[in-house]
Design a protein around this motif. Structure first.
Motif, mmCIF file in Angstrom:
data_model
loop_
_atom_site.group_PDB
_atom_site.id
_atom_site.type_symbol
_atom_site.label_atom_id
_atom_site.label_comp_id
_atom_site.label_asym_id
_atom_site.label_seq_id
_atom_site.Cartn_x
_atom_site.Cartn_y
_atom_site.Cartn_z
ATOM 1 N N LEU A 29 0.827 -1.209 0.000
ATOM 2 C CA LEU A 29 0.000 0.000 0.000
ATOM 3 C C LEU A 29 0.859 1.256 0.000
ATOM 4 O O LEU A 29 1.807 1.371 0.760
ATOM 5 N N ASN A 30 0.519 2.199 -0.871
ATOM 6 C CA ASN A 30 1.199 3.489 -0.873
ATOM 7 C C ASN A 30 0.420 4.452 0.034
ATOM 8 O O ASN A 30 -0.593 4.089 0.623
ATOM 9 N N TRP A 31 0.854 5.707 0.141
ATOM 10 C CA TRP A 31 0.212 6.656 1.063
ATOM 11 C C TRP A 31 -1.244 6.910 0.694
ATOM 12 O O TRP A 31 -2.111 7.040 1.551
ATOM 13 N N CYS A 32 -1.546 6.970 -0.602
ATOM 14 C CA CYS A 32 -2.911 7.206 -1.070
ATOM 15 C C CYS A 32 -3.816 6.045 -0.655
ATOM 16 O O CYS A 32 -4.919 6.251 -0.150
ATOM 17 N N ALA A 33 -3.338 4.842 -0.857
ATOM 18 C CA ALA A 33 -4.115 3.659 -0.502
ATOM 19 C C ALA A 33 -4.342 3.579 1.009
ATOM 20 O O ALA A 33 -5.413 3.205 1.466
ATOM 21 N N ARG A 34 -3.329 3.950 1.797
ATOM 22 C CA ARG A 34 -3.491 3.943 3.263
ATOM 23 C C ARG A 34 -4.548 4.956 3.702
ATOM 24 O O ARG A 34 -5.371 4.669 4.568
ATOM 25 N N GLN A 35 -4.537 6.143 3.097
ATOM 26 C CA GLN A 35 -5.543 7.154 3.445
ATOM 27 C C GLN A 35 -6.942 6.678 3.074
ATOM 28 O O GLN A 35 -7.888 6.857 3.832
ATOM 29 N N MET A 36 -7.059 6.073 1.901
ATOM 30 C CA MET A 36 -8.355 5.583 1.461
ATOM 31 C C MET A 36 -8.847 4.474 2.379
ATOM 32 O O MET A 36 -10.017 4.424 2.740
ATOM 33 N N TYR A 37 -7.946 3.594 2.790
ATOM 34 C CA TYR A 37 -8.320 2.521 3.717
ATOM 35 C C TYR A 37 -8.814 3.121 5.027
ATOM 36 O O TYR A 37 -9.858 2.735 5.537
ATOM 37 N N THR A 38 -8.082 4.090 5.562
ATOM 38 C CA THR A 38 -8.480 4.726 6.817
ATOM 39 C C THR A 38 -9.837 5.395 6.667
ATOM 40 O O THR A 38 -10.693 5.308 7.534
ATOM 41 N N TRP A 39 -10.049 6.069 5.536
ATOM 42 C CA TRP A 39 -11.302 6.773 5.279
ATOM 43 C C TRP A 39 -12.484 5.809 5.185
ATOM 44 O O TRP A 39 -13.504 5.997 5.813
ATOM 45 N N ARG A 40 -12.323 4.765 4.379
ATOM 46 C CA ARG A 40 -13.448 3.855 4.122
ATOM 47 C C ARG A 40 -13.703 2.861 5.240
ATOM 48 O O ARG A 40 -14.845 2.563 5.555
ATOM 49 N N ILE A 41 -12.671 2.317 5.832
ATOM 50 C CA ILE A 41 -12.847 1.249 6.805
ATOM 51 C C ILE A 41 -13.084 1.787 8.216
ATOM 52 O O ILE A 41 -14.017 1.398 8.893
ATOM 53 N N SER A 42 -12.250 2.701 8.665
ATOM 54 C CA SER A 42 -12.379 3.166 10.053
ATOM 55 C C SER A 42 -13.164 4.453 10.184
ATOM 56 O O SER A 42 -13.484 4.877 11.290
ATOM 57 N N GLY A 43 -13.491 5.089 9.068
ATOM 58 C CA GLY A 43 -14.293 6.308 9.126
ATOM 59 C C GLY A 43 -13.546 7.501 9.693
ATOM 60 O O GLY A 43 -14.145 8.383 10.291
ATOM 61 N N ARG A 96 -13.207 17.131 10.033
ATOM 62 C CA ARG A 96 -12.766 15.755 9.820
ATOM 63 C C ARG A 96 -13.813 14.783 10.342
ATOM 64 O O ARG A 96 -14.702 15.155 11.105
ATOM 65 N N LEU A 97 -13.713 13.549 9.899
ATOM 66 C CA LEU A 97 -14.569 12.485 10.395
ATOM 67 C C LEU A 97 -13.786 11.677 11.415
ATOM 68 O O LEU A 97 -12.611 11.392 11.210
ATOM 69 N N ALA A 98 -14.454 11.345 12.503
ATOM 70 C CA ALA A 98 -13.851 10.498 13.531
ATOM 71 C C ALA A 98 -14.908 9.504 13.969
ATOM 72 O O ALA A 98 -15.722 9.793 14.853
ATOM 73 N N GLY A 99 -14.941 8.354 13.294
ATOM 74 C CA GLY A 99 -15.975 7.367 13.597
ATOM 75 C C GLY A 99 -17.341 7.910 13.223
ATOM 76 O O GLY A 99 -17.578 8.319 12.106
ATOM 77 N N LYS A 100 -18.257 7.949 14.206
ATOM 78 C CA LYS A 100 -19.611 8.451 13.924
ATOM 79 C C LYS A 100 -19.726 9.962 14.086
ATOM 80 O O LYS A 100 -20.795 10.534 13.919
ATOM 81 N N TYR A 101 -18.634 10.633 14.397
ATOM 82 C CA TYR A 101 -18.649 12.073 14.635
ATOM 83 C C TYR A 101 -18.099 12.873 13.458
ATOM 84 O O TYR A 101 -17.159 12.457 12.797
#
Length: 99
Positions: A13-27, A39-44
């Motif tokens: 995974l490159n930096w872009c893929a890591r950011q996308m993973y963080t965005w989509r999976i952990s919110g 910013r998004l932090a879970g449900k907030y």
């Protein structure tokens, strides 16, 4: 699910893929454009000052604003109708006084 362009299958995974993973999976992640600083932090949804808002609060705020706008429009229409009626009454009195 479509594979984003920044992910190459079989590669680390490159930096872009890591950011996308963080965005989509952990919110979690920062928002772009006019939302910069938010910013998004879970449900907030977190404001730039650090206040946390849940979706239900945001929905209630939007509902309240829409309701107030409709209420103001209705009130303005009533006032406009009263003014028209007042001028019509005044005009009929002037017409009768001329006769």
């Amino acid at each position: 699910m479509d594979v984003p362009p920044c992910i190459t299958l079989g590669q680390p995974l490159n930096w872009c893929a890591r950011q996308m993973y963080t965005w989509r999976i952990s919110g979690h992640g920062s928002l772009p454009g006019q939302w910069a600083g938010w910013r998004l932090a879970g449900k907030y949804l977190v404001t730039p000052s650090g206040d946390r808002v849940v979706a239900r609060q945001l929905e209630a705020l939007i509902y309240h604003q829409v309701h107030l706008k409709k209420k103001r429009k209705t009130h303005q229409r009533r006032q406009d109708a009263e003014i028209v009626a007042l001028f019509a009454d005044l005009q009929s009195r002037i017409d009768r006084a001329k006769v």
